[in-house]
Design a protein around this motif. Structure first.
Motif, PDB file in Angstrom:
ATOM      1  N   GLN A  70       0.859  -1.188  -0.015  1.00  0.00           N
ATOM      2  CA  GLN A  70      -0.016  -0.148   0.215  1.00  0.00           C
ATOM      3  C   GLN A  70       0.870   1.324   0.006  1.00  0.00           C
ATOM      4  O   GLN A  70       1.785   1.445   0.691  1.00  0.00           O
ATOM      5  N   ARG A  71       0.692   2.222  -1.148  1.00  0.00           N
ATOM      6  CA  ARG A  71       1.255   3.428  -0.995  1.00  0.00           C
ATOM      7  C   ARG A  71       1.091   4.258   0.348  1.00  0.00           C
ATOM      8  O   ARG A  71      -0.079   4.361   0.683  1.00  0.00           O
ATOM      9  N   ASP A  72       2.055   4.817   0.866  1.00  0.00           N
ATOM     10  CA  ASP A  72       2.012   5.930   1.949  1.00  0.00           C
ATOM     11  C   ASP A  72       1.408   7.241   1.419  1.00  0.00           C
ATOM     12  O   ASP A  72       1.379   7.446   0.173  1.00  0.00           O
ATOM     13  N   SER A  73       0.387   7.361   2.019  1.00  0.00           N
ATOM     14  CA  SER A  73      -0.525   8.775   1.728  1.00  0.00           C
ATOM     15  C   SER A  73       0.221   9.797   1.603  1.00  0.00           C
ATOM     16  O   SER A  73      -0.092  10.782   1.152  1.00  0.00           O
ATOM     17  N   GLU A  74       1.576   9.957   2.434  1.00  0.00           N
ATOM     18  CA  GLU A  74       2.126  11.186   2.490  1.00  0.00           C
ATOM     19  C   GLU A  74       3.575  11.036   1.779  1.00  0.00           C
ATOM     20  O   GLU A  74       4.065  12.055   1.264  1.00  0.00           O
ATOM     21  N   SER A  75       4.198  10.203   1.361  1.00  0.00           N
ATOM     22  CA  SER A  75       5.443  10.029   0.781  1.00  0.00           C
ATOM     23  C   SER A  75       5.485   8.999  -0.439  1.00  0.00           C
ATOM     24  O   SER A  75       5.064   7.800  -0.298  1.00  0.00           O
ATOM     25  N   PRO A  76       5.315   9.571  -1.656  1.00  0.00           N
ATOM     26  CA  PRO A  76       5.154   8.916  -2.670  1.00  0.00           C
ATOM     27  C   PRO A  76       6.122   7.822  -3.275  1.00  0.00           C
ATOM     28  O   PRO A  76       6.218   6.921  -4.083  1.00  0.00           O
ATOM     29  N   TYR A  77       7.382   7.765  -2.367  1.00  0.00           N
ATOM     30  CA  TYR A  77       8.434   6.846  -2.478  1.00  0.00           C
ATOM     31  C   TYR A  77       8.479   5.432  -1.746  1.00  0.00           C
ATOM     32  O   TYR A  77       8.859   4.334  -2.042  1.00  0.00           O
ATOM     33  N   GLN A 109      16.620   2.681  -7.387  1.00  0.00           N
ATOM     34  CA  GLN A 109      16.692   1.283  -6.985  1.00  0.00           C
ATOM     35  C   GLN A 109      15.349   1.149  -6.030  1.00  0.00           C
ATOM     36  O   GLN A 109      15.123   2.056  -5.267  1.00  0.00           O
ATOM     37  N   GLU A 110      15.095   0.147  -5.883  1.00  0.00           N
ATOM     38  CA  GLU A 110      13.919  -0.224  -4.812  1.00  0.00           C
ATOM     39  C   GLU A 110      14.459  -1.220  -3.726  1.00  0.00           C
ATOM     40  O   GLU A 110      15.199  -2.043  -3.728  1.00  0.00           O
ATOM     41  N   LEU A 111      14.518  -0.511  -2.440  1.00  0.00           N
ATOM     42  CA  LEU A 111      15.039  -1.041  -1.243  1.00  0.00           C
ATOM     43  C   LEU A 111      13.937  -1.598  -0.405  1.00  0.00           C
ATOM     44  O   LEU A 111      12.810  -1.233  -0.373  1.00  0.00           O
ATOM     45  N   ASN A 112      14.333  -2.819   0.291  1.00  0.00           N
ATOM     46  CA  ASN A 112      13.483  -3.324   1.426  1.00  0.00           C
ATOM     47  C   ASN A 112      13.745  -2.640   2.586  1.00  0.00           C
ATOM     48  O   ASN A 112      15.056  -2.756   3.177  1.00  0.00           O
ATOM     49  N   VAL A 113      13.068  -2.069   3.307  1.00  0.00           N
ATOM     50  CA  VAL A 113      13.363  -1.371   4.601  1.00  0.00           C
ATOM     51  C   VAL A 113      12.343  -2.146   5.898  1.00  0.00           C
ATOM     52  O   VAL A 113      11.259  -2.157   5.723  1.00  0.00           O
ATOM     53  N   SER A 114      13.033  -2.357   6.917  1.00  0.00           N
ATOM     54  CA  SER A 114      12.407  -2.769   7.990  1.00  0.00           C
ATOM     55  C   SER A 114      12.754  -1.975   9.308  1.00  0.00           C
ATOM     56  O   SER A 114      13.905  -1.564   9.325  1.00  0.00           O
ATOM     57  N   ILE A 115      11.726  -1.761  10.164  1.00  0.00           N
ATOM     58  CA  ILE A 115      12.017  -0.907  11.452  1.00  0.00           C
ATOM     59  C   ILE A 115      11.582  -2.028  12.498  1.00  0.00           C
ATOM     60  O   ILE A 115      10.517  -2.378  12.496  1.00  0.00           O
ATOM     61  N   ARG A 116      12.649  -2.488  13.234  1.00  0.00           N
ATOM     62  CA  ARG A 116      12.187  -3.294  14.329  1.00  0.00           C
ATOM     63  C   ARG A 116      12.126  -2.621  15.490  1.00  0.00           C
ATOM     64  O   ARG A 116      13.202  -1.723  15.960  1.00  0.00           O
ATOM     65  N   ALA A 174      11.197   3.394  -3.091  1.00  0.00           N
ATOM     66  CA  ALA A 174      11.860   3.291  -4.436  1.00  0.00           C
ATOM     67  C   ALA A 174      12.468   4.617  -4.441  1.00  0.00           C
ATOM     68  O   ALA A 174      12.120   5.980  -4.513  1.00  0.00           O
ATOM     69  N   LEU A 175      14.037   4.542  -4.443  1.00  0.00           N
ATOM     70  CA  LEU A 175      14.789   5.604  -4.385  1.00  0.00           C
ATOM     71  C   LEU A 175      14.940   6.464  -5.799  1.00  0.00           C
ATOM     72  O   LEU A 175      14.999   5.825  -7.003  1.00  0.00           O
ATOM     73  N   PRO A 176      14.637   7.636  -5.818  1.00  0.00           N
ATOM     74  CA  PRO A 176      14.840   8.318  -7.130  1.00  0.00           C
ATOM     75  C   PRO A 176      16.052   8.628  -7.557  1.00  0.00           C
ATOM     76  O   PRO A 176      17.126   8.446  -6.902  1.00  0.00           O
ATOM     77  N   ALA A 177      16.197   9.166  -8.851  1.00  0.00           N
ATOM     78  CA  ALA A 177      17.607   9.442  -9.461  1.00  0.00           C
ATOM     79  C   ALA A 177      18.057  10.708  -8.605  1.00  0.00           C
ATOM     80  O   ALA A 177      17.218  11.641  -8.403  1.00  0.00           O
ATOM     81  N   ALA A 178      19.315  10.554  -8.128  1.00  0.00           N
ATOM     82  CA  ALA A 178      19.857  11.865  -7.543  1.00  0.00           C
ATOM     83  C   ALA A 178      20.090  12.836  -8.031  1.00  0.00           C
ATOM     84  O   ALA A 178      20.434  12.748  -9.333  1.00  0.00           O
TER      85      ALA A 178
END
Length: 198
Positions: free
Chosen positions: A43-50, A171-178, A191-195
């Motif tokens: 599910q896309r985050d409502s505030e952060s399109p990435y 690139q697309e990264l998998n991020v986890s917060i423990r 989804a990291l955009p071009a710098a």
């Protein structure tokens, strides 16, 4: 002579029973024991399109167990646009503007916002953020700096951390917060955009 082996067996049995009881007490209970529910489709985050949420993480759930954990991302370009707008709005001198631009992390920033129950629940150092690439290689990890939150409403408190992120290829990264206190892990894709060219 037979008394000693029987006594040793008795002590061994009691020690084993205590060890098992201690292990049972250390196990997380409730949702933590079952793990968090996952979305069928991210599910896309409502505030952060990435950012997309993989684990269910809604406002309704925060009322139940105080586990709302949101990941946001602001790219270098987003931050530069904001600072340029502020320069016009506040009529900053060029030196102020250049100083602000120089302070932008080259890879943008990650923003972590949590809602927890009780003032002691919002200890940000309980959280460890880990990012891995598609191959599963760890590319970034950080335990958040100690910080407490502010009152958010009812028994909920909000904590926020802004984390400088290194510059990486798109690139697309998998991020986890423990969360070490809740025994829960919150999963996202980023989804990291071009710098932007500095």
């Amino acid at each position: 002579m037979q008394f000693l082996p029987r006594l040793a067996r008795h002590f061994f049995a009691v020690a084993l029973l205590l060890l098992c009881a201690g292990a049972a007490l250390a196990q997380p209970t409730g949702k933590a024991a079952k793990g968090r529910s996952r979305y069928t489709f991210a599910q896309r985050d409502s505030e952060s399109p990435y950012v997309k949420n993989l684990t269910k993480n809604t406002d309704e759930e925060q009322d139940v167990d105080g586990s709302f954990t949101r990941l946001g991302y602001r790219s270098y370009t987003d931050l530069l646009t904001e600072i340029t707008h502020l320069k016009k709005l506040h009529d900053w001198a060029d030196t102020t503007y250049q100083r602000r631009v120089a302070a932008i992390p080259p890879g943008g920033t990650l923003v972590v916002i949590v809602h927890r129950q009780g003032p002691k629940g919002v200890e940000m150092s309980n959280l460890t953020l880990t990012a891995t690439d598609k191959a599963g290689k760890e590319v970034f990890t950080q335990t958040l700096a100690p910080a407490t939150g502010r009152f958010f409403g009812r028994d909920l408190y909000q904590g926020k951390a802004v984390i400088p992120f290194p510059r990486m290829d798109p690139q697309e990264l998998n991020v986890s917060i423990r969360d070490a206190k809740l025994y829960q892990t919150f999963d996202y894709t980023l989804a990291l955009p071009a710098a932007a060219t500095e």
